[in-house]
Design a protein around this motif. Structure first.
Motif, PDB file in Angstrom:
ATOM      1  N   TYR A  34      36.726 -41.776 -19.116  1.00  0.00           N
ATOM      2  CA  TYR A  34      36.869 -40.455 -17.945  1.00  0.00           C
ATOM      3  C   TYR A  34      37.329 -41.115 -16.296  1.00  0.00           C
ATOM      4  CZ  TYR A  34      32.906 -43.013 -16.558  1.00  0.00           C
ATOM      5  OH  TYR A  34      31.220 -43.756 -16.138  1.00  0.00           O
ATOM      6  N   VAL A  35      37.301 -40.659 -15.739  1.00  0.00           N
ATOM      7  CA  VAL A  35      37.376 -41.107 -13.742  1.00  0.00           C
ATOM      8  C   VAL A  35      36.499 -40.548 -12.796  1.00  0.00           C
ATOM      9  CG1 VAL A  35      39.264 -40.631 -12.022  1.00  0.00           C
ATOM     10  CG2 VAL A  35      39.944 -41.472 -14.522  1.00  0.00           C
ATOM     11  N   GLU A  36      35.786 -41.227 -12.385  1.00  0.00           N
ATOM     12  CA  GLU A  36      35.266 -40.494 -11.491  1.00  0.00           C
ATOM     13  C   GLU A  36      34.835 -41.373 -10.491  1.00  0.00           C
ATOM     14  OE1 GLU A  36      29.976 -40.504 -12.114  1.00  0.00           O
ATOM     15  OE2 GLU A  36      30.264 -42.450 -11.134  1.00  0.00           O
ATOM     16  N   ILE A  37      35.562 -39.918  -9.058  1.00  0.00           N
ATOM     17  CA  ILE A  37      35.131 -40.298  -7.615  1.00  0.00           C
ATOM     18  C   ILE A  37      34.189 -39.479  -6.833  1.00  0.00           C
ATOM     19  CG2 ILE A  37      36.051 -38.820  -5.531  1.00  0.00           C
ATOM     20  CD1 ILE A  37      37.678 -38.122  -8.689  1.00  0.00           C
ATOM     21  N   ILE A  38      33.192 -40.394  -6.513  1.00  0.00           N
ATOM     22  CA  ILE A  38      31.501 -40.100  -6.094  1.00  0.00           C
ATOM     23  C   ILE A  38      31.461 -38.955  -4.881  1.00  0.00           C
ATOM     24  CG2 ILE A  38      31.097 -42.230  -6.962  1.00  0.00           C
ATOM     25  CD1 ILE A  38      30.950 -43.411  -4.254  1.00  0.00           C
ATOM     26  N   ASP A  39      31.093 -38.797  -4.512  1.00  0.00           N
ATOM     27  CA  ASP A  39      30.733 -37.273  -3.404  1.00  0.00           C
ATOM     28  C   ASP A  39      31.817 -36.871  -3.188  1.00  0.00           C
ATOM     29  OD1 ASP A  39      28.428 -38.445  -3.191  1.00  0.00           O
ATOM     30  OD2 ASP A  39      28.103 -39.898  -1.917  1.00  0.00           O
ATOM     31  N   GLU A  40      32.442 -36.322  -4.267  1.00  0.00           N
ATOM     32  CA  GLU A  40      34.069 -36.165  -4.238  1.00  0.00           C
ATOM     33  C   GLU A  40      33.820 -33.798  -3.776  1.00  0.00           C
ATOM     34  OE1 GLU A  40      38.193 -35.336  -4.146  1.00  0.00           O
ATOM     35  OE2 GLU A  40      36.147 -36.332  -3.188  1.00  0.00           O
ATOM     36  N   SER A  41      31.770 -34.076  -4.053  1.00  0.00           N
ATOM     37  CA  SER A  41      31.567 -32.353  -4.119  1.00  0.00           C
ATOM     38  C   SER A  41      32.038 -32.164  -2.352  1.00  0.00           C
ATOM     39  CB  SER A  41      30.722 -31.793  -4.705  1.00  0.00           C
ATOM     40  OG  SER A  41      29.627 -32.893  -3.613  1.00  0.00           O
ATOM     41  N   ALA A  42      32.169 -32.731  -1.147  1.00  0.00           N
ATOM     42  CA  ALA A  42      31.288 -32.824  -0.074  1.00  0.00           C
ATOM     43  C   ALA A  42      32.840 -31.969   0.090  1.00  0.00           C
ATOM     44  CB  ALA A  42      31.785 -34.669   0.855  1.00  0.00           C
ATOM     45  N   MET A  43      34.247 -32.199  -0.352  1.00  0.00           N
ATOM     46  CA  MET A  43      35.184 -31.728   0.368  1.00  0.00           C
ATOM     47  C   MET A  43      35.567 -30.557  -0.098  1.00  0.00           C
ATOM     48  SD  MET A  43      37.278 -34.702   1.255  1.00  0.00           S
ATOM     49  CE  MET A  43      35.584 -35.299   1.449  1.00  0.00           C
ATOM     50  N   ILE A  44      34.611 -29.941  -0.519  1.00  0.00           N
ATOM     51  CA  ILE A  44      34.449 -28.030  -0.975  1.00  0.00           C
ATOM     52  C   ILE A  44      33.546 -27.631  -0.690  1.00  0.00           C
ATOM     53  CG2 ILE A  44      36.506 -28.168  -2.454  1.00  0.00           C
ATOM     54  CD1 ILE A  44      33.525 -28.104  -3.983  1.00  0.00           C
ATOM     55  N   ALA A  45      32.019 -28.560  -0.032  1.00  0.00           N
ATOM     56  CA  ALA A  45      30.653 -27.865   0.152  1.00  0.00           C
ATOM     57  C   ALA A  45      31.008 -26.659   1.012  1.00  0.00           C
ATOM     58  CB  ALA A  45      30.109 -29.112   0.743  1.00  0.00           C
ATOM     59  N   ASN A  46      30.284 -26.168   1.044  1.00  0.00           N
ATOM     60  CA  ASN A  46      30.323 -24.752   2.523  1.00  0.00           C
ATOM     61  C   ASN A  46      31.764 -23.931   2.806  1.00  0.00           C
ATOM     62  OD1 ASN A  46      27.360 -25.271   3.392  1.00  0.00           O
ATOM     63  ND2 ASN A  46      28.231 -27.179   3.835  1.00  0.00           N
ATOM     64  N   ALA A  47      32.531 -24.030   1.416  1.00  0.00           N
ATOM     65  CA  ALA A  47      33.739 -23.575   1.457  1.00  0.00           C
ATOM     66  C   ALA A  47      33.477 -22.252   0.817  1.00  0.00           C
ATOM     67  CB  ALA A  47      34.972 -24.442   0.940  1.00  0.00           C
ATOM     68  N   ASP A  48      34.045 -21.706   1.530  1.00  0.00           N
ATOM     69  CA  ASP A  48      34.947 -19.782   1.077  1.00  0.00           C
ATOM     70  C   ASP A  48      35.712 -19.530   0.228  1.00  0.00           C
ATOM     71  OD1 ASP A  48      32.218 -18.550   2.554  1.00  0.00           O
ATOM     72  OD2 ASP A  48      33.614 -18.762   4.048  1.00  0.00           O
ATOM     73  N   GLN A  49      36.670 -20.624  -0.062  1.00  0.00           N
ATOM     74  CA  GLN A  49      37.623 -20.883  -0.746  1.00  0.00           C
ATOM     75  C   GLN A  49      37.747 -22.021  -1.752  1.00  0.00           C
ATOM     76  OE1 GLN A  49      41.035 -19.187   0.718  1.00  0.00           O
ATOM     77  NE2 GLN A  49      39.813 -18.377   2.392  1.00  0.00           N
ATOM     78  N   MET A  50      37.880 -21.852  -2.734  1.00  0.00           N
ATOM     79  CA  MET A  50      38.758 -23.624  -3.223  1.00  0.00           C
ATOM     80  C   MET A  50      40.200 -23.381  -4.515  1.00  0.00           C
ATOM     81  SD  MET A  50      35.036 -24.502  -5.104  1.00  0.00           S
ATOM     82  CE  MET A  50      34.366 -23.517  -4.195  1.00  0.00           C
ATOM     83  N   THR A  51      40.503 -24.672  -4.628  1.00  0.00           N
ATOM     84  CA  THR A  51      41.655 -24.434  -6.038  1.00  0.00           C
ATOM     85  C   THR A  51      40.888 -25.801  -7.063  1.00  0.00           C
ATOM     86  OG1 THR A  51      43.119 -23.149  -5.061  1.00  0.00           O
ATOM     87  CG2 THR A  51      43.644 -24.013  -6.437  1.00  0.00           C
ATOM     88  N   THR A 125      40.897 -20.487  -9.478  1.00  0.00           N
ATOM     89  CA  THR A 125      41.083 -20.775  -7.680  1.00  0.00           C
ATOM     90  C   THR A 125      39.493 -19.845  -6.955  1.00  0.00           C
ATOM     91  OG1 THR A 125      42.263 -18.349  -7.545  1.00  0.00           O
ATOM     92  CG2 THR A 125      43.330 -20.590  -7.765  1.00  0.00           C
ATOM     93  N   TYR A 126      39.128 -19.737  -6.482  1.00  0.00           N
ATOM     94  CA  TYR A 126      38.333 -19.067  -5.769  1.00  0.00           C
ATOM     95  C   TYR A 126      38.888 -18.731  -4.077  1.00  0.00           C
ATOM     96  CZ  TYR A 126      33.388 -17.863  -4.108  1.00  0.00           C
ATOM     97  OH  TYR A 126      32.487 -17.000  -3.520  1.00  0.00           O
ATOM     98  N   ASN A 127      39.210 -17.253  -3.688  1.00  0.00           N
ATOM     99  CA  ASN A 127      38.892 -16.997  -3.050  1.00  0.00           C
ATOM    100  C   ASN A 127      38.004 -16.229  -2.356  1.00  0.00           C
ATOM    101  OD1 ASN A 127      38.430 -14.255  -4.141  1.00  0.00           O
ATOM    102  ND2 ASN A 127      40.769 -13.828  -4.051  1.00  0.00           N
ATOM    103  N   GLY A 128      36.726 -16.541  -2.618  1.00  0.00           N
ATOM    104  CA  GLY A 128      35.298 -15.794  -1.753  1.00  0.00           C
ATOM    105  C   GLY A 128      34.499 -14.680  -2.688  1.00  0.00           C
ATOM    106  N   SER A 129      35.597 -13.687  -3.439  1.00  0.00           N
ATOM    107  CA  SER A 129      35.401 -12.767  -4.382  1.00  0.00           C
ATOM    108  C   SER A 129      36.013 -12.922  -5.787  1.00  0.00           C
ATOM    109  CB  SER A 129      36.111 -11.618  -3.393  1.00  0.00           C
ATOM    110  OG  SER A 129      37.047 -11.738  -3.769  1.00  0.00           O
ATOM    111  N   ASN A 130      36.758 -13.646  -6.282  1.00  0.00           N
ATOM    112  CA  ASN A 130      36.851 -13.385  -7.118  1.00  0.00           C
ATOM    113  C   ASN A 130      37.541 -15.441  -8.089  1.00  0.00           C
ATOM    114  OD1 ASN A 130      37.533 -10.637  -8.647  1.00  0.00           O
ATOM    115  ND2 ASN A 130      38.737 -11.366  -6.206  1.00  0.00           N
ATOM    116  N   ILE A 131      37.190 -15.218  -8.809  1.00  0.00           N
ATOM    117  CA  ILE A 131      37.726 -15.945  -9.763  1.00  0.00           C
ATOM    118  C   ILE A 131      38.989 -15.959 -10.609  1.00  0.00           C
ATOM    119  CG2 ILE A 131      35.494 -18.303  -9.111  1.00  0.00           C
ATOM    120  CD1 ILE A 131      35.305 -17.929 -11.951  1.00  0.00           C
ATOM    121  N   ILE A 132      39.943 -17.028 -10.235  1.00  0.00           N
ATOM    122  CA  ILE A 132      40.785 -16.236 -10.845  1.00  0.00           C
ATOM    123  C   ILE A 132      41.821 -18.405 -11.412  1.00  0.00           C
ATOM    124  CG2 ILE A 132      43.579 -15.321 -11.179  1.00  0.00           C
ATOM    125  CD1 ILE A 132      42.635 -14.620  -8.022  1.00  0.00           C
TER     126      ILE A 132
END
Length: 387
Positions: A34-51, A125-132
């Motif tokens: 496996y590959v691990e990138i530590i604390d990477e969730s900080a990049m999308i924390a508190n975001a209303d959108q992500m991919t 993807t997540y746009n704040g109201s749906n995941i696709i």
């Protein structure tokens, strides 16, 4: 005819991005790689959108047992921060978002959505109201969703996802994994599939896996969050766009030609090796000697005798062309296109002004791949040629 071909300037906007220089991928054997990138969730924390997106080459069996599921990549702590892609039995794909506060939203695709030992591009993807969930650029499922991930200390894993004490280790390969704090559209997912990403808006993690050696998963985004590779090995089997080969016929002497596919070497001596040296000309107010062909442009090129050339490259499915008032010289896409299907929202094309040259000028109704054409516009604007 030639005396009135004046004031010609053409700008081409292709719907294709620059292809990634893809030489390697990472190979996981299903036994703890496996590959691990530590604390990477900080990049999308508190975001209303992500991919989340990347290429996968599954080899795992079509297993009924949930213990044999194969984790592709993403975040998973089964509590307040899930955003991942996973292979289930019957070659179904699961995409899940779990947010802080307990909201959980899951997509499971139809059986056989992916094929063993075949490269597939997958994105969630997540746009704040749906995941696709997208597979190979096409929507494969969606569901309503809301909330945010606030946990900033969760690692990002590739080749493994964990549920309680069970490791879902991937038997397969992964490449070009990207993370965004933006919800990509379907068009963007398609445009970026083969792109070499360079600072695009919202890109917060990008592992190309092109190093070919070492135990570091370098982050090519501006964030620079490198990861550690545990056990996985390097492979030269990497995803690439499908290609087609077209045969372009030409006459003795002068021909109007175009570039019907995307190629690495667009020099006319490579595309048309039998052409007479030094005879490729574009026209922008006056004739200009050229060496390389550009998609969407048309050119004069001279041959000593009748013949044909086989040209192999990535299909061009859509071109947007900016025309100036007056005569313009263009070429089309990879497939035969009826001129009546060309999108002309400004109504700038003057009817009855598409001309080819086949030992003489003639009006045409279709654009043939590899051929150039004159067309007259009543004003400046854009037209779009697509399938």
């Amino acid at each position: 005819m030639r005396k009135i071909l004046i004031i010609i300037t053409i700008f081409i906007v292709s719907k294709y991005s620059v292809r990634a220089q893809n030489s390697f991928s990472l190979d996981f054997d299903g036994e703890g790689d496996y590959v691990e990138i530590i604390d990477e969730s900080a990049m999308i924390a508190n975001a209303d959108q992500m991919t989340l997106s990347g290429w996968v080459y599954p080899r795992g069996p079509n297993a009924d047992s949930w213990t044999q599921f194969d984790g592709f990549f993403g975040f998973r702590n089964n509590n307040d921060a899930d955003f991942y892609l996973l292979q289930l039995g019957a070659y179904k794909v699961e995409g899940r978002l779990r947010v802080s506060g307990g909201g959980e939203f899951t997509i499971i695709t139809a059986e056989n959505s992916i094929i063993s030992e075949t490269w597939h591009h997958i994105a969630l993807t997540y746009n704040g109201s749906n995941i696709i969930l997208y597979i190979d650029g096409i929507e494969a499922g969606s569901t309503g969703a809301y909330g945010q991930i606030t946990n900033e200390f969760l690692p990002f894993n590739i080749g493994r996802l964990i549920w309680q004490t069970t490791n879902f280790d991937l038997d397969g390969q992964v490449d070009e994994v990207s993370l965004w704090n933006l919800a990509l559209t379907e068009q963007q997912v398609q445009d970026y599939m083969y792109a070499d990403l360079t600072g695009e808006e919202g890109l917060v993690g990008y592992r190309k896996f092109n190093e070919g050696s070492g135990s570091t998963a370098y982050d090519s985004s501006e964030e620079g969050n490198n990861g550690v590779i545990y056990g996985a090995t390097w492979s030269s089997n990497a995803p690439g766009p499908s290609t087609v080969t077209l045969t372009v016929s030409y006459n003795e002497r002068w021909n109007l030609v175009g570039l019907p596919v995307e190629v690495d070497d667009a020099g006319y001596t490579s595309l048309f090796p039998e052409a007479i040296s030094g005879t490729l000309y574009s026209f922008e107010g006056e004739y200009q000697s050229e060496y390389e062909l550009v998609m969407g442009h048309g050119y004069w090129l001279r041959f000593p005798e009748f013949g044909s050339s086989d040209i192999t490259g990535i299909p061009i499915n859509e071109l947007t062309i900016s025309l100036n008032q007056g005569w313009n010289i263009i070429s089309g896409i990879t497939t035969v296109t009826n001129i009546n299907s060309i999108q002309d929202p400004g109504g700038i094309i003057i009817p009855g002004t598409f001309w080819n040259f086949d030992n003489g000028y003639g009006l045409i109704e279709e654009l043939i791949p590899g051929t150039g054409y004159w067309v007259r516009a009543g004003g400046g604007g854009e037209i779009t040629i697509n399938q």
